[in-house]
Design an enzyme around this catalytic site. Structure first.
Site, short mmCIF file in Angstrom:
data_model
loop_
_atom_site.label_atom_id
_atom_site.label_comp_id
_atom_site.label_asym_id
_atom_site.label_seq_id
_atom_site.Cartn_x
_atom_site.Cartn_y
_atom_site.Cartn_z
N MET A 1 -4.14 10.56 -1.88
CA MET A 1 -4.78 11.57 -1.04
C MET A 1 -4.39 12.92 -1.61
O MET A 1 -3.62 13.69 -1.02
CB MET A 1 -4.31 11.41 0.41
N MET B 1 -11.77 4.69 5.04
CA MET B 1 -10.80 5.26 5.96
C MET B 1 -11.34 5.16 7.38
O MET B 1 -12.43 5.65 7.67
CB MET B 1 -10.53 6.74 5.62
N ASP C 1 -8.48 1.06 6.19
CA ASP C 1 -7.17 1.71 6.33
C ASP C 1 -7.17 2.68 7.51
O ASP C 1 -7.93 3.65 7.51
CB ASP C 1 -6.88 2.46 5.02
N HIS D 1 0.84 -1.20 0.00
CA HIS D 1 0.00 0.00 0.00
C HIS D 1 0.88 1.26 0.00
O HIS D 1 1.70 1.43 0.90
CB HIS D 1 -0.90 -0.06 1.24
N ASP E 1 0.93 5.40 0.05
CA ASP E 1 0.12 6.58 0.39
C ASP E 1 0.72 7.84 -0.22
O ASP E 1 1.79 8.28 0.20
CB ASP E 1 0.07 6.72 1.92
N MET F 1 0.40 11.81 -0.81
CA MET F 1 -0.24 12.99 -0.21
C MET F 1 0.32 14.26 -0.83
O MET F 1 1.51 14.33 -1.15
CB MET F 1 0.04 13.02 1.29
C1 DX5 Z 1 -3.23 7.41 6.40
C2 DX5 Z 1 -2.84 6.37 5.40
C3 DX5 Z 1 -2.63 5.02 5.98
C4 DX5 Z 1 -1.60 4.94 7.07
C5 DX5 Z 1 -2.10 3.91 8.04
O1 DX5 Z 1 -3.62 8.55 5.75
O2 DX5 Z 1 -3.81 6.26 4.39
O3 DX5 Z 1 -2.39 4.05 4.95
O4 DX5 Z 1 -0.30 4.59 6.66
O5 DX5 Z 1 -1.28 3.89 9.13
P1 DX5 Z 1 -1.62 3.06 10.45
O6 DX5 Z 1 -1.80 1.64 10.05
O7 DX5 Z 1 -0.40 3.29 11.30
O8 DX5 Z 1 -2.87 3.66 11.02
ZN ZN Z 2 -3.61 4.57 2.91
#
Ligand code: DX5
Ligand code: ZN
Length: 218
Positions: free
Chosen positions: A68, A137, A175, A33, A35, A37
């Site tokens: 994101m 989420m 997630d 996965h 992420d 941002m």
């Molecule tokens: C947050 C991300 C997640 C994040 C989750 O915005 O989308 O993928 O890495 O982290 P944990 O598992 O530590 O909550």
């Molecule tokens: Zn994520």
């Protein structure tokens, strides 16, 4: 079907990214996965295309990319080019979600739609047949290591109902805050894919943590 595990690289040690990816390669994880941002859609900036490209060279696991960012439709071809298997866009960031989903499919990727914690399941009514996955989420996006929002359990039940009612084949991915206490409950609730960042990468033995998540009783 066993639960699919998608470790979130956001909590990895970025100095040792290569060995972190090699660990994932050797693990029972199914996907990786990523992420992305932009500091606009979420109050944080992570990493972008050059880093994703490098990751894809070493990763033996399919990339589950979570954007994101505002205007994710602008980057569909770049996401496909770095080798993503799944492109997840936020419902809240897409004015023309149906077109964006079609374009993601047209670029050869699977398409996921992501909902923030405050966005109700009902907005999926007219798109559920077109998506391969719904990413719920369970924290407000932007950071790893946050506390699981309990209302997600209700949304999972509602999403199950919608999927059954519509005949959609969409997977349910969760997630945020997925750890020892929440993961068994999520699996029992019928979640198909668990994303987990800090629980895996900050654990003493990430390989066995992944194995524990993978083998939770359904
Ligand atoms: C947050 C991300 C997640 C994040 C989750 O915005 O989308 O993928 O890495 O982290 P944990 O598992 O530590 O909550
Ligand atoms: Zn994520």
């Amino acid at each position: 079907m066993k639960t699919l595990i998608s470790p979130s690289l956001l909590s990895a040690n970025f100095i040792n990214l290569k060995s972190e990816i090699e660990m994932i390669n050797q693990s029972e994880a199914d996907w990786l996965h990523l992420d992305i941002m932009d500091g606009v859609f979420v109050p944080n900036i992570s990493f972008g295309f050059p880093v994703m490209e490098a990751i894809n060279k070493y990763s033996m696991k399919p990339l589950d990319v979570h954007l994101m960012i505002v205007h994710p439709e602008k980057y569909i071809h770049q996401v496909a080019k770095v080798g993503a298997m799944m492109m997840n866009v936020h419902y809240e960031a897409c004015t023309h979600l149906h077109r964006t989903i079609q374009e993601i499919h047209g670029a050869g990727m699977k398409a996921g739609v992501t909902l923030n914690p405050a966005t109700p399941i009902s907005v999926l009514e007219d798109i559920i047949m077109d998506v391969d996955m719904v990413l719920l989420m369970s924290v407000n996006p932007g950071f790893g290591g946050q506390k699981f929002i309990e209302n997600t359990m209700k949304k999972i039940r509602q999403l199950h109902d919608l999927i059954l009612r519509s005949g959609s084949h969409a997977l349910i991915e969760v997630d945020g805050g997925v750890q020892a206490e929440t993961a068994p409950r999520l699996v029992k609730a019928g979640v198909d894919v668990l994303v987990s960042g800090s629980f895996i990468f900050k654990s003493a033995d990430p390989l066995s943590t992944i194995s524990i998540l993978k083998n939770l009783p359904r």
